[in-house]
Structures are given as C-alpha cells and as structure tokens.
Enzyme design. Structure first.
Site, PDB file in Angstrom:
ATOM      1  N   GLY A  46       0.837  -1.189   0.000  1.00 26.66           N
ATOM      2  CA  GLY A  46       0.000   0.000   0.000  1.00 26.66           C
ATOM      3  C   GLY A  46       0.875   1.243   0.000  1.00 26.66           C
ATOM      4  O   GLY A  46       2.019   1.200   0.456  1.00 26.66           O
ATOM      5  N   CYS A  91       5.795  -0.317   7.468  1.00 28.80           N
ATOM      6  CA  CYS A  91       5.439   0.835   6.637  1.00 28.80           C
ATOM      7  C   CYS A  91       6.644   1.222   5.791  1.00 28.80           C
ATOM      8  O   CYS A  91       7.765   1.269   6.298  1.00 28.80           O
ATOM      9  CB  CYS A  91       5.018   1.991   7.534  1.00 28.80           C
ATOM     10  SG  CYS A  91       4.590   3.491   6.636  1.00 28.80           S
ATOM     11  N   LEU A  92       6.397   1.501   4.527  1.00 29.92           N
ATOM     12  CA  LEU A  92       7.491   1.925   3.647  1.00 29.92           C
ATOM     13  C   LEU A  92       8.160   3.198   4.164  1.00 29.92           C
ATOM     14  O   LEU A  92       9.318   3.461   3.862  1.00 29.92           O
ATOM     15  CB  LEU A  92       6.970   2.161   2.224  1.00 29.92           C
ATOM     16  CG  LEU A  92       6.510   0.904   1.466  1.00 29.92           C
ATOM     17  CD1 LEU A  92       5.822   1.291   0.162  1.00 29.92           C
ATOM     18  CD2 LEU A  92       7.691  -0.012   1.191  1.00 29.92           C
ATOM     19  N   HIS A 133      -4.662   1.880   7.497  1.00 32.22           N
ATOM     20  CA  HIS A 133      -3.276   2.363   7.622  1.00 32.22           C
ATOM     21  C   HIS A 133      -3.025   3.493   6.623  1.00 32.22           C
ATOM     22  O   HIS A 133      -2.429   4.524   6.964  1.00 32.22           O
ATOM     23  CB  HIS A 133      -2.337   1.169   7.388  1.00 32.22           C
ATOM     24  CG  HIS A 133      -0.874   1.486   7.380  1.00 32.22           C
ATOM     25  ND1 HIS A 133       0.008   0.946   8.290  1.00 32.22           N
ATOM     26  CD2 HIS A 133      -0.119   2.264   6.557  1.00 32.22           C
ATOM     27  CE1 HIS A 133       1.240   1.401   8.033  1.00 32.22           C
ATOM     28  NE2 HIS A 133       1.190   2.192   6.974  1.00 32.22           N
ATOM     29  N   GLU A 134      -3.503   3.317   5.380  1.00 35.80           N
ATOM     30  CA  GLU A 134      -3.248   4.336   4.348  1.00 35.80           C
ATOM     31  C   GLU A 134      -4.055   5.610   4.592  1.00 35.80           C
ATOM     32  O   GLU A 134      -3.565   6.716   4.360  1.00 35.80           O
ATOM     33  CB  GLU A 134      -3.558   3.780   2.951  1.00 35.80           C
ATOM     34  CG  GLU A 134      -2.741   2.576   2.523  1.00 35.80           C
ATOM     35  CD  GLU A 134      -1.238   2.751   2.669  1.00 35.80           C
ATOM     36  OE1 GLU A 134      -0.750   3.882   2.698  1.00 35.80           O
ATOM     37  OE2 GLU A 134      -0.558   1.719   2.786  1.00 35.80           O
ATOM     38  N   HIS A 137      -2.291   7.726   6.909  1.00 33.69           N
ATOM     39  CA  HIS A 137      -1.234   8.516   6.259  1.00 33.69           C
ATOM     40  C   HIS A 137      -1.810   9.837   5.723  1.00 33.69           C
ATOM     41  O   HIS A 137      -1.183  10.890   5.826  1.00 33.69           O
ATOM     42  CB  HIS A 137      -0.625   7.759   5.077  1.00 33.69           C
ATOM     43  CG  HIS A 137       0.478   6.813   5.444  1.00 33.69           C
ATOM     44  ND1 HIS A 137       1.610   7.206   6.123  1.00 33.69           N
ATOM     45  CD2 HIS A 137       0.641   5.485   5.209  1.00 33.69           C
ATOM     46  CE1 HIS A 137       2.412   6.155   6.292  1.00 33.69           C
ATOM     47  NE2 HIS A 137       1.848   5.102   5.743  1.00 33.69           N
TER      48      HIS A 137
HETATM   49 NI    NI Z   1       2.566   3.148   5.711  1.00 34.81          NI
END
Ligand code: NI
Length: 180
Positions: A46, A91-92, A133-134, A137
């Site tokens: 994601g 998370c990226l 989660h997204e 963000h």
């Molecule tokens: Ni993330």
C-alpha cells in the site's frame, strides 16, 4: 511512469494532512501510475500520496499474492467499521520497524474511482487493515503513533541515528509482505 521518492520517518512532511482531490483528471491518473510503480518496486502492499510528498487524498493498495489486483481509492472515507483485529504492520515510510496494531476487522469505504465516479469497497482482514493504515497517512498519522511512548522514544532515537549515518551508507533493502 516514474518511481517516486518515499518520505521516511521522522520527516515532518509525513505529518501533513492531505486535501481532497477535486478533479480526477489525467494528472491524477499519472500520479496513480507512478504511485503503483513505486509501491511495486518497493515491495509494498500500500502507498498513500502523503508518502510521496503529494498532499492529495489518494491511495493505492495491492494485497494479492500475484501483485495484479491494484485498488485505487481517491478521497476514501470509511463509512462503516466493525470487529477488531490485531496484526503486525510495517510501513514503507518507517523502515525496519514492525509491530502490532489493533484496527477494525471489517470496513466499508466510499471513494472515487479513476473515472471520478463514486464507488464502494467492502474489505476485511489484511485489506481492511491496509485501507485504515493508508487513510491514517492521509491524515498525517503513522502506525507507530499507536505504540507505547517507550517504543516511540526508542524509534525516534534509532531514526535520528540513521539519518546521521545515511550520508555514507548504502540504502537498506528490506523485503516484507506487510510494508504498507
Ligand atoms: Ni505506511
């Protein structure tokens, strides 16, 4: 298509709140292509626009094994949530950190599709976790915000050390199925 740079904690731009997309036009569709390419290249499941320094309410997700089922949600809003699930998240934008977060197990979200038409997504388990989660963000929130103060202090120290080190170190590569 182009790969975009992903902001990393503790970059303050990850804390900015995204604005609704007003027109789903070719510029937005181009951004979506770039975000999908960036997400797949980083082995993530994601990616939210906030993570690539774009303050627009837009996210891409693909939780499929074959990496061929992209979801694109523009102006997503969770209109229904039920149940609880605790799962390990990464998370990226927060490399090398994984921890358990409790979220709703099932959700229903409304959004605009790539043609600007209203659409709805019913999701459960990993896909539901990913959407939540997204959307966090887009509101400037990171999964580590849910962790204890002690864990967050350790994380901040580690992240600051890493920023100081990164000038003379090769970038880390981490492969995880749960980088969202
Ligand atoms: Ni993330």
């Amino acid at each position: 298509m182009a790969r975009l740079a992903i902001l990393e904690y503790p970059d303050k731009r990850l804390r900015l709140k995204a604005e609704p997309v007003e027109d789903v036009d070719d510029e937005i569709r181009g951004l979506v292509s770039d975000m999908l390419e960036t997400m797949y290249a980083a082995a993530g499941i994601g990616l939210a626009a906030t993570q690539v320094n774009v303050r627009k309410r837009l996210l891409v997700i693909d939780v499929s094994e074959a990496r061929d089922e992209p979801h694109v949600l523009i102006n997503p809003v969770i209109v229904h949530a039920q149940g609880k699930i605790s799962s390990e998240e990464g998370c990226l934008s927060v490399p090398d950190v994984f921890d358990y977060v409790e979220r709703a197990e099932q959700i229903r979200a409304t959004y605009l599709d790539l043609d600007g038409r209203p659409a709805e997504l019913e999701a459960e388990d990993l896909l539901a976790v990913c959407v939540q989660h997204e959307i966090d963000h887009l509101d400037g929130k990171l999964f580590v915000d849910y962790l204890s103060e002690l864990k967050r202090q350790r994380l901040r120290k580690k992240a600051l050390k890493k920023v100081r080190r990164s000038a003379n170190e090769a970038p880390r590569q981490s492969i995880s199925a749960r980088l969202i």
